[in-house]
Design a protein around this motif. Structure first.
Motif, short mmCIF file in Angstrom:
data_model
loop_
_atom_site.label_atom_id
_atom_site.label_comp_id
_atom_site.label_asym_id
_atom_site.label_seq_id
_atom_site.Cartn_x
_atom_site.Cartn_y
_atom_site.Cartn_z
N LEU A 65 0.63 -1.37 0.26
CA LEU A 65 -0.01 0.01 -0.18
C LEU A 65 0.31 1.78 -0.08
N LEU A 66 0.65 2.40 -1.02
CA LEU A 66 1.28 3.18 -1.12
C LEU A 66 0.38 4.13 -0.37
N THR A 67 1.48 5.24 0.39
CA THR A 67 0.53 6.42 0.63
C THR A 67 1.02 7.98 0.09
N SER A 68 0.11 7.98 -0.90
CA SER A 68 0.63 9.10 -1.89
C SER A 68 -0.19 10.30 -1.66
N THR A 69 -0.63 11.04 -1.88
CA THR A 69 -1.39 12.32 -1.09
C THR A 69 -1.76 13.39 -2.24
N GLU A 111 -1.66 16.04 -3.24
CA GLU A 111 -0.44 17.39 -3.74
C GLU A 111 -0.25 16.46 -5.28
N VAL A 112 -0.56 15.38 -5.69
CA VAL A 112 -0.69 15.12 -6.77
C VAL A 112 -1.75 15.76 -7.95
N TYR A 113 -2.49 16.65 -7.85
CA TYR A 113 -3.40 16.76 -8.36
C TYR A 113 -2.84 18.27 -7.97
N GLY A 114 -1.99 19.26 -7.48
CA GLY A 114 -1.06 20.28 -7.58
C GLY A 114 -2.64 21.16 -7.17
N ASP A 115 -2.03 22.33 -8.30
CA ASP A 115 -3.05 23.34 -8.31
C ASP A 115 -3.94 23.05 -9.03
N PRO A 116 -5.54 22.36 -8.61
CA PRO A 116 -6.23 21.69 -9.18
C PRO A 116 -6.40 22.63 -9.53
N LEU A 117 -7.58 22.58 -10.81
CA LEU A 117 -8.38 23.51 -11.78
C LEU A 117 -9.44 22.87 -12.04
N SER A 131 7.80 20.18 -6.85
CA SER A 131 7.98 19.48 -6.99
C SER A 131 8.42 18.03 -6.83
N CYS A 132 8.97 18.25 -5.64
CA CYS A 132 10.39 16.87 -5.07
C CYS A 132 9.79 16.12 -4.30
N TYR A 133 8.74 16.44 -3.74
CA TYR A 133 7.42 16.29 -3.20
C TYR A 133 5.76 15.28 -4.54
N ASP A 134 5.95 16.62 -4.56
CA ASP A 134 4.71 16.41 -5.64
C ASP A 134 4.62 14.98 -7.06
N GLU A 135 5.67 15.73 -7.40
CA GLU A 135 6.04 14.64 -8.88
C GLU A 135 6.93 13.63 -8.32
N GLY A 136 7.61 13.60 -6.28
CA GLY A 136 7.99 12.60 -6.33
C GLY A 136 6.56 11.51 -5.95
N LYS A 137 5.52 12.11 -4.91
CA LYS A 137 5.08 10.74 -5.11
C LYS A 137 3.94 10.79 -6.48
N ARG A 138 4.36 11.20 -7.47
CA ARG A 138 3.40 10.61 -8.77
C ARG A 138 4.49 9.70 -9.28
N THR A 139 5.45 10.61 -8.91
CA THR A 139 6.39 9.00 -9.27
C THR A 139 6.07 7.78 -9.06
N ALA A 140 6.20 7.93 -7.86
CA ALA A 140 6.14 6.53 -6.63
C ALA A 140 4.49 5.82 -6.77
N ARG A 160 -2.30 -1.36 -3.75
CA ARG A 160 -2.95 -0.20 -3.32
C ARG A 160 -2.20 1.27 -3.07
N ILE A 161 -3.71 1.72 -3.55
CA ILE A 161 -3.05 3.74 -3.60
C ILE A 161 -3.97 4.36 -2.58
N ALA A 162 -3.64 4.81 -1.92
CA ALA A 162 -4.64 6.05 -1.35
C ALA A 162 -3.96 7.31 -1.63
N ARG A 163 -4.54 8.49 -1.75
CA ARG A 163 -4.59 9.88 -2.04
C ARG A 163 -5.34 10.74 -0.20
N ILE A 164 -3.61 10.69 0.27
CA ILE A 164 -4.19 11.79 1.52
C ILE A 164 -4.22 12.95 1.17
N PHE A 165 -5.32 13.35 2.12
CA PHE A 165 -6.28 14.67 2.23
C PHE A 165 -4.90 15.70 3.90
N ASN A 166 -5.55 16.73 3.37
CA ASN A 166 -4.54 17.35 4.95
C ASN A 166 -5.47 17.02 5.56
#
Ligand SMILES: O=c1ccn([C@@H]2O[C@H](COP(=O)(O)OP(=O)(O)O[C@H]3OC[C@@H](O)[C@H](O)[C@H]3O)[C@@H](O)[C@H]2O)c(=O)[nH]1
Length: 473
Positions: free
Chosen positions: A232-236, A238-244, A263-272, A288-294
């Motif tokens: 299980l990957l805890t993504s974030t 932040e992969v949405y960046g500044d969402p439109l 970007s080290c974090y945003d792109e790092g998690k996208r790469t993960a 399993r991939i989770a995108r964690i919000f604040n």
């Protein structure tokens, strides 16, 4: 056969003796051909076929225990029967009935956590061996609490860059808990069934100095592939960046600056996420991939730097520390001096620093309490869906609104100070959690006004009782 043979010759000799003396037994029921041999044959059965009887006994016992909940539904059943442990979460606030309902169905006809039957140890779900990378951290340590309480064997891997031993010290001495000081940017070999990969600083203040995402994820995916573990990957968010797109669905590809300060974090998690899906598609790794919000709650670092911990520290300590110094006044002067010089942070708070709002304070975030997130992570790992899944609280607040909630909760006299915002800071963020609701049967339960006081209590206790509160790491 020898025994059998011996037995029949004894019978034969006895019959000859009886024939010779003319004595006949007073009673010889028709149905019994060899009346004296009956006890012997039962005796033989019990002696020679002991194993068979033992197996039959286990089968009957197990059948009884499995059917008992069903049988108890027919008659009056004690609502408190069965193996149900109420779990007073480490947060001191959540009661999670740990029961075997999922295994044997409820003995009460509906209502989770009520079980009608006892489960013999041999029939309980097998104990899982689970590794939690970053398991001494804020979210990781609460996840470890839940996994241990569910009866699993848990190994924590942590390099203590932001993790703290105090977060897991209550498990020391538990034979089902192990702690390894290790940085996942280096490979490690373990035999486990599940891997929760949380190791990565999540606060902008920290992750700019410690880009763990890619190497750590590669090593843990390699381990999962090697041993056939579920990952299980805890993504974030932040992969949405500044969402439109707002609110954000999992199908939204995002709007990320590939070379910005975050970007080290945003792109790092996208790469993960990309690596996880590559191992899933290419090597059949169960991911399993989770995108964690604040997320906020007890055990956040006092110097975490994220908005909720900052606001609580800036306001909360003021009220807390005046109270605490009132208590400390009973100590000797040297003790007070010790407290005073321990950390300028504490003194700073006593001056009741203003709430630092970055930018115009109109940017929005959603804030989930840590126990809700942990429930979502476990539901995701134990479910059959890869994801990604948004795990967050859809309640949306501007930073100014958050500041007001913090002031209402702790100290309404607090003031606000505006500061420049960080680069590439997302203007708005709010999860669409319909996918998690539908496929994981999960949604957050604890609103901001209920979770904040619990975090304040935790901060107070740590300031007064732990090294961290004295500015020591
Ligand atoms: O003292 C502060 C700190 C932060 N802020 C603002 O509050 C908002 C939230 O900032 P935080 O640092 O708490 O969190 P972020 O939204 O930047 O995301 C961070 O925490 C949540 C995680 O899921 C993300 O992975 C992580 O990047 C930002 O707009 C920030 O500028 C303040 O106004 N005052």
């Amino acid at each position: 056969m020898k025994q059998l043979h011996k037995q029949s010759s004894v019978n034969h000799r006895r019959d000859e003796e009886m024939a010779a003396t003319g004595s006949t037994s007073p009673y010889s029921p028709k149905t019994l051909k060899h009346p004296r041999s009956l006890p012997r044959s039962i005796n033989y059965l019990f002696k020679e076929q002991r194993l068979l009887f033992i197996l039959v006994g286990i089968l009957i016992g197990s059948t009884f225990f499995i059917l008992q909940p069903t049988l108890s539904r027919i008659g009056p059943s004690d609502p408190n029967s069965g193996i149900a442990r109420s779990f007073q979460g480490s947060l001191g606030t959540t009661h999670d009935q740990v029961s075997v309902t999922s295994f044997f169905g409820s003995g009460q006809g509906g209502g989770p956590g009520k079980v009608g039957g006892r489960v013999p140890v041999a029939l309980r779900q097998r104990r899982l061996r689970i590794v939690v990378t970053g398991g001494a951290g804020f979210v990781g340590s609460h996840l470890v609490d839940k996994l241990i309480d569910r009866g699993n064997d848990v190994i924590v891997i942590d390099n203590f860059f932001t993790g703290r031993k105090q977060n897991v010290v209550h498990h020391f001495g538990n034979a089902r808990f192990e702690l390894i000081r290790h940085d996942v940017v280096e490979p490690i070999l373990l035999e486990v069934d599940q891997i929760y990969h949380l190791a990565c600083p999540a606060s902008p203040v920290h992750y700019k100095y410690n880009p763990t995402n890619v190497m750590g994820t590669l090593n843990m995916l390699g381990l999962a592939k090697r041993i056939g573990a579920r990952f299980l990957l805890t993504s974030t968010s932040e992969v949405y960046g500044d969402p439109l797109e707002h609110p954000q669905k999992e199908t939204y590809w995002g709007n990320v600056n590939p070379i910005g300060e975050r970007s080290c974090y945003d792109e790092g998690k996208r790469t993960a996420e990309t690596l996880a899906m590559d191992y899933h598609r290419g090597a059949d790794v169960e991911v399993r991939i989770a995108r964690i919000f604040n997320t906020y709650g007890p055990r956040m670092c006092l110097d975490d730097g994220r908005v909720v911990s900052n606001f609580v520290a800036q306001v909360g300590y003021g009220a807390l520390l005046i109270f605490s110094y009132g208590m400390l006044s009973r100590f000797s002067f040297s003790t007070l001096a010790y407290f005073a010089e321990c950390s300028s942070f504490l003194l700073q708070a006593i001056r009741k620093e203003p709430l630092t709002v970055y930018g115009d304070g109109k940017q929005t975030r959603s804030f989930q309490y840590v126990s809700d997130l942990v429930d979502g992570l476990v539901a995701l790992m134990e479910g059959e869906h890869v994801g990604p899944f948004n795990l967050g609280n859809p309640g949306e607040f501007t930073m100014l609104e958050l500041a007001e909630v913090v002031k209402e909760t702790i100290d309404s006299s607090a003031t606000i100070e505006f500061k420049p915002n960080t680069a590439d800071d997302p203007h708005k963020r709010k999860p669409d959690i319909s996918k998690a609701k539908e496929l994981l049967n999960w949604e957050p339960k604890i609103p901001l006004r209920e979770g904040l006081p619990l975090m304040v209590n935790d901060f107070r206790n740590r300031i007064l009782n732990e090294d961290e509160g004295k500015g020591l790491k």
